[in-house]
Write an enzyme that holds these catalytic residues in place. Structure first.
Site, PDB file in Angstrom:
ATOM      1  N   GLN A   1       0.844  -1.199   0.000  1.00  0.00           N
ATOM      2  CA  GLN A   1       0.000   0.000   0.000  1.00  0.00           C
ATOM      3  C   GLN A   1       0.876   1.245   0.000  1.00  0.00           C
ATOM      4  O   GLN A   1       2.006   1.217   0.490  1.00  0.00           O
ATOM      5  CB  GLN A   1      -0.975  -0.008   1.178  1.00  0.00           C
ATOM      6  CG  GLN A   1      -0.347  -0.120   2.556  1.00  0.00           C
ATOM      7  CD  GLN A   1       0.133   1.188   3.127  1.00  0.00           C
ATOM      8  OE1 GLN A   1      -0.007   2.238   2.513  1.00  0.00           O
ATOM      9  NE2 GLN A   1       0.705   1.133   4.315  1.00  0.00           N
TER      10      GLN A   1
ATOM     11  N   SER B   1      -3.992   6.579  13.145  1.00  0.00           N
ATOM     12  CA  SER B   1      -3.518   6.490  14.534  1.00  0.00           C
ATOM     13  C   SER B   1      -4.709   6.477  15.496  1.00  0.00           C
ATOM     14  O   SER B   1      -5.803   6.930  15.155  1.00  0.00           O
ATOM     15  CB  SER B   1      -2.611   7.677  14.852  1.00  0.00           C
ATOM     16  OG  SER B   1      -3.396   8.845  15.001  1.00  0.00           O
ATOM     17  N   ASN B   2      -4.453   5.970  16.689  1.00  0.00           N
ATOM     18  CA  ASN B   2      -5.556   5.885  17.652  1.00  0.00           C
ATOM     19  C   ASN B   2      -6.039   7.265  18.094  1.00  0.00           C
ATOM     20  O   ASN B   2      -7.173   7.400  18.549  1.00  0.00           O
ATOM     21  CB  ASN B   2      -5.153   5.010  18.839  1.00  0.00           C
ATOM     22  CG  ASN B   2      -5.155   3.538  18.459  1.00  0.00           C
ATOM     23  OD1 ASN B   2      -5.193   3.197  17.267  1.00  0.00           O
ATOM     24  ND2 ASN B   2      -5.144   2.670  19.450  1.00  0.00           N
ATOM     25  N   GLU B   3      -5.185   8.274  17.936  1.00  0.00           N
ATOM     26  CA  GLU B   3      -5.662   9.641  18.220  1.00  0.00           C
ATOM     27  C   GLU B   3      -6.721  10.027  17.189  1.00  0.00           C
ATOM     28  O   GLU B   3      -7.759  10.614  17.529  1.00  0.00           O
ATOM     29  CB  GLU B   3      -4.485  10.632  18.182  1.00  0.00           C
ATOM     30  CG  GLU B   3      -3.556  10.543  19.390  1.00  0.00           C
ATOM     31  CD  GLU B   3      -2.733   9.258  19.424  1.00  0.00           C
ATOM     32  OE1 GLU B   3      -2.391   8.741  18.338  1.00  0.00           O
ATOM     33  OE2 GLU B   3      -2.434   8.777  20.525  1.00  0.00           O
TER      34      GLU B   3
ATOM     35  N   GLU C   1     -10.303  -1.838   6.421  1.00  0.00           N
ATOM     36  CA  GLU C   1      -9.090  -2.074   7.201  1.00  0.00           C
ATOM     37  C   GLU C   1      -9.345  -1.946   8.690  1.00  0.00           C
ATOM     38  O   GLU C   1      -8.973  -2.804   9.477  1.00  0.00           O
ATOM     39  CB  GLU C   1      -8.010  -1.082   6.761  1.00  0.00           C
ATOM     40  CG  GLU C   1      -6.702  -1.278   7.490  1.00  0.00           C
ATOM     41  CD  GLU C   1      -5.580  -0.408   6.924  1.00  0.00           C
ATOM     42  OE1 GLU C   1      -4.448  -0.645   7.309  1.00  0.00           O
ATOM     43  OE2 GLU C   1      -5.852   0.502   6.125  1.00  0.00           O
TER      44      GLU C   1
ATOM     45  N   SER D   1       3.853  -0.338   3.479  1.00  0.00           N
ATOM     46  CA  SER D   1       4.085  -1.670   4.023  1.00  0.00           C
ATOM     47  C   SER D   1       4.180  -2.677   2.890  1.00  0.00           C
ATOM     48  O   SER D   1       3.461  -2.577   1.900  1.00  0.00           O
ATOM     49  CB  SER D   1       2.994  -2.050   5.032  1.00  0.00           C
ATOM     50  OG  SER D   1       1.740  -2.053   4.423  1.00  0.00           O
TER      51      SER D   1
ATOM     52  N   SER E   1       0.620   6.981   2.788  1.00  0.00           N
ATOM     53  CA  SER E   1       1.253   8.121   3.466  1.00  0.00           C
ATOM     54  C   SER E   1       2.320   8.791   2.607  1.00  0.00           C
ATOM     55  O   SER E   1       2.925   8.167   1.742  1.00  0.00           O
ATOM     56  CB  SER E   1       1.900   7.649   4.773  1.00  0.00           C
ATOM     57  OG  SER E   1       0.931   7.243   5.690  1.00  0.00           O
TER      58      SER E   1
END
Lengths: 387, 312
Positions: free
Chosen positions: A125, A366-368, A243, A160, A128
């Site tokens: 993928q 991100s978890n944020e 995802e 990745s 980013s």
């Protein structure tokens, strides 16, 4: 509430169990983040494909088995029960495959899905960029139309599988004057195209698991664009939903980790901190809660529902659970935690697993970001500055 | 219905819970809690309303004048009782005592219970009090605690019923506090913004949401296990009690924090839910008790664990 497996489901479980027992490699593979390990994992993808176990939820026309989500969960439970290797083609199975099925043309489906299912093409993928991480709408890499081609120039990062994979997919700015979510397109590209330079990035564990990609006037045929020019953001959001949602992390993997953690605790109970005992119980409790929830969501989707912003809750839950389980194991191991191999020569899987678990709360949004999505879309809290 | 492996409550059970939720929202708002607190008493009209809904007889068999429903429905209604911080002895009588009496074939009192003429606060050795009585004072101004008898029963099934229904109430309490905190965060402005626009507030509330949403399926799973009489039911009940308590307690602390100084006052209704939460977290088995039961089963090895044992 319906809590009995049907006879058909039980027979299916037995079939998976028997196949896995006969085919899962007896010795663990080398990590898929290096050349040797990647090749081993690709070989495993082809072994899976030979038994038609590669893409079990895909329709039969595309090389799958057309299983429903409950059967998929059973498959995953047996997969991780057997200790089968991680999937080299995860990006293809869970992200790109469903995206092409939903948005692709008949020709794109024929061209890309079958080779993916057979393990012949491994996908990376490329979301980013150096300036577009959590803020994906800040993407700058351009894909400028030139006749039958796009000409791609720019840079992607944290891609990745890109060190070793064959093809990649990602978002590119096809309208150079556009801003933010508009003017982006979802494009597939051959990683061996002239003009692409891969720079593998050493990860925390020392292996080149992901890569930077430099695009220098890379020519990509326009038929590699999914869902049409300028539709990239909508496609990517659907992909990100797959995802974060149900399919990226099935419960079986974490339940297997929790069982290993309980076994580890039993060996170390004599010198474990009292808090470790509770952390081990929390591991079992958390993985079970995740499993019940996943079955519920699967049943809801099968009954015609969809998974929405609550996918963010899933992602927060499994990623922080996985990190906590591996942290607990590291603490139980004490001084041995730092060893790459134990005295008896066996690999310290907990160390590798802990390092990997640190990526969970960061990647796939991100978890944020997930907490912002939870607060704004599920709880209805306002965006900053909106009022 | 197709045969879906689905641990979520059935559509019928959810529809029933929704109707109870709507009724209680209309008749049992925070103003009722304030009024009961000020009068230090009960209002018989509240109990009569619950009787008119048929709720004391929810689990009583139809031939004894009840609805004949099961623990799955009862747990959902118990959550609704928690959501409105109900002080009436409905859960103890109808969802703990009734199934316990049924399990023992003791049917003499069921018709009276279904008719709303009798409430049964059952003592148990796990609790130092009886919920329903006089003589002890709870931090929760609406709880009426009585002294426990000298030789209370030790029946494990009764304990499991009590712990399950307590966990279910805690789910409702947690969701109610979540709603109150979210509503306040949208309303209260500082630095030119509703405070709920700030990530410091958002992320705390999001973390609580995660804990609540992943406690709920555990509670429904425990209800199913106990209803089916599975030998593993005690493990699932303990899991439910720990998960719901932890989610509710964290939600209580987050809710007061979001409310700021207002949350520390008696004027904001949040305190009713917070105090009920503290009370129920320790009721029908402490955290230590339930973790010890899990320890015996999970680390001790009596309960099968791992990916192929999701519904063991």
């Amino acid at each position: 509430m319906q809590l009995q497996y049907t006879e058909r489901q039980q027979a299916f479980r037995a079939e998976v169990r028997a196949w896995m027992a006969a085919h899962v490699p007896k010795t663990p593979l080398v990590t898929l983040e290096c050349r040797e390990g990647f090749d081993q994992h690709v070989a495993w993808e082809r072994t899976l494909a030979s038994g038609n176990w590669g893409m079990v939820t895909w329709p039969e026309d595309y090389g799958g088995r057309g299983l429903d989500l409950i059967e998929w969960l059973i498959f995953e439970e047996e997969y991780f029960r057997a200790g089968a290797p991680l999937r080299a083609n995860q990006n293809g199975i869970f992200l790109l495959g469903p995206t092409i099925m939903e948005f692709g043309t008949a020709e794109q489906k024929a061209r890309f899905l079958t080779s993916m299912a057979r393990g012949e093409v491994i996908w990376a993928q490329a979301w980013s960029e150096p300036g577009a991480g959590s803020d994906m709408a800040a993407i700058k890499t351009k894909a400028i139309r030139d006749g039958d081609h796009y000409v791609i120039t720019g840079q992607k990062t944290w891609s990745s599988r890109a060190s070793f994979a064959d093809w990649g997919f990602g978002l590119f700015r096809t309208d150079p004057d556009s801003k933010r979510h508009r003017g982006l397109s979802f494009i597939l590209f051959d990683l061996n195209s002239p003009g692409i330079t891969r720079r593998p990035i050493r990860q925390l564990h020392g292996h080149p698991g992901f890569a930077e990609l430099f695009f220098d006037e890379v020519r990509v045929p326009v038929e590699n664009c999914i869902a049409g020019e300028g539709k990239g953001w909508d496609v990517a959001m659907a992909t990100a939903g797959f995802e974060r949602g149900l399919m990226l992390r099935s419960p079986g993997r974490f339940q297997a980790t929790a069982r290993r953690l309980v076994e580890l605790y039993r060996r170390h109970a004599h010198n474990a901190a009292p808090a470790a005992r509770e952390a081990v119980l929390q591991a079992w409790m958390g993985t079970q809660a995740y499993a019940y929830n996943t079955y519920s969501v699967a049943a809801r989707i099968m009954a015609g529902g969809r998974i929405g912003a609550e996918a963010s809750l899933n992602k927060i839950f499994w990623s922080e659970l996985d990190r906590a389980m591996h942290r607990t194991a590291m603490q139980l191991l004490g001084a041995a935690a730092e060893l790459k191999q134990f005295g008896d020569g066996t690999a310290n899987d907990w160390l590798d697993g802990y390092i990997f678990s640190l990526s969970g709360p960061i990647y796939a949004g991100s978890n944020e970001v997930q907490r912002n999505i939870t607060a704004e879309r599920l709880l209805g809290l306002p965006r900053l500055g909106a009022g | 219905m197709t045969m879906l492996m689905d641990p979520a409550p059935s559509a019928d059970a959810l529809a029933l819970a929704t109707s109870v939720r709507e009724y209680l929202a209309e008749t049992h708002g925070p103003e009722v809690l304030r009024r009961l607190d000020a009068a230090s008493g009960r209002d018989p009209a509240i109990w009569q309303g619950l009787v008119a809904m048929g709720l004391p007889g929810l689990m009583v068999p139809e031939d004894a004048g009840g609805m004949g429903l099961g623990l799955e429905e009862a747990a959902l209604i118990a959550a609704e009782c928690g959501r409105v911080c109900l002080a009436e002895p409905l859960v103890d009588t109808a969802f703990i005592a009734v199934p316990w009496l049924l399990a023992h074939g003791d049917t003499a009192l069921l018709a009276d219970i279904a008719a709303g003429n009798r409430t049964i606060p059952l003592p148990h050795a796990i609790n130092p009090w009886v919920d329903g009585g006089e003589g002890l004072h709870s931090v929760d101004p609406l709880r009426r605690l009585g002294t426990a008898p000298s030789d209370p029963p030790t029946d494990p099934h009764l304990l499991n019923l009590g712990a399950l229904m307590t966990a279910a109430q805690l789910v409702g309490l947690a969701e109610a506090m979540q709603d109150q905190a979210v509503a306040y965060a949208k309303l209260r402005e500082q630095f030119g913004q509703p405070i709920g626009a700030f990530q410091a507030i958002k992320h705390q509330l999001a973390s609580c949401t995660v804990a609540i949403e992943f406690a709920k399926p555990v509670v429904w799973q425990a209800a199913a296990a106990l209803a089916a009489g599975r030998s593993s039911a005690a493990i699932h009940v303990s899991h439910a009690k720990v998960a719901a308590s932890d989610a509710a307690w964290a939600m209580a602390e987050t809710a007061i924090q979001v409310h700021g100084a207002m949350g520390y006052t008696y004027e904001v209704d949040l305190h009713f839910w917070m105090k009920r939460t503290w009370a129920l977290c320790g009721a029908w088995g402490s955290r230590a008790f339930h973790l010890a039961r899990l320890d015996d089963a999970i680390i001790g090895g009596a309960h099968p664990i791992g990916p192929e044992h999701t519904f063991a």
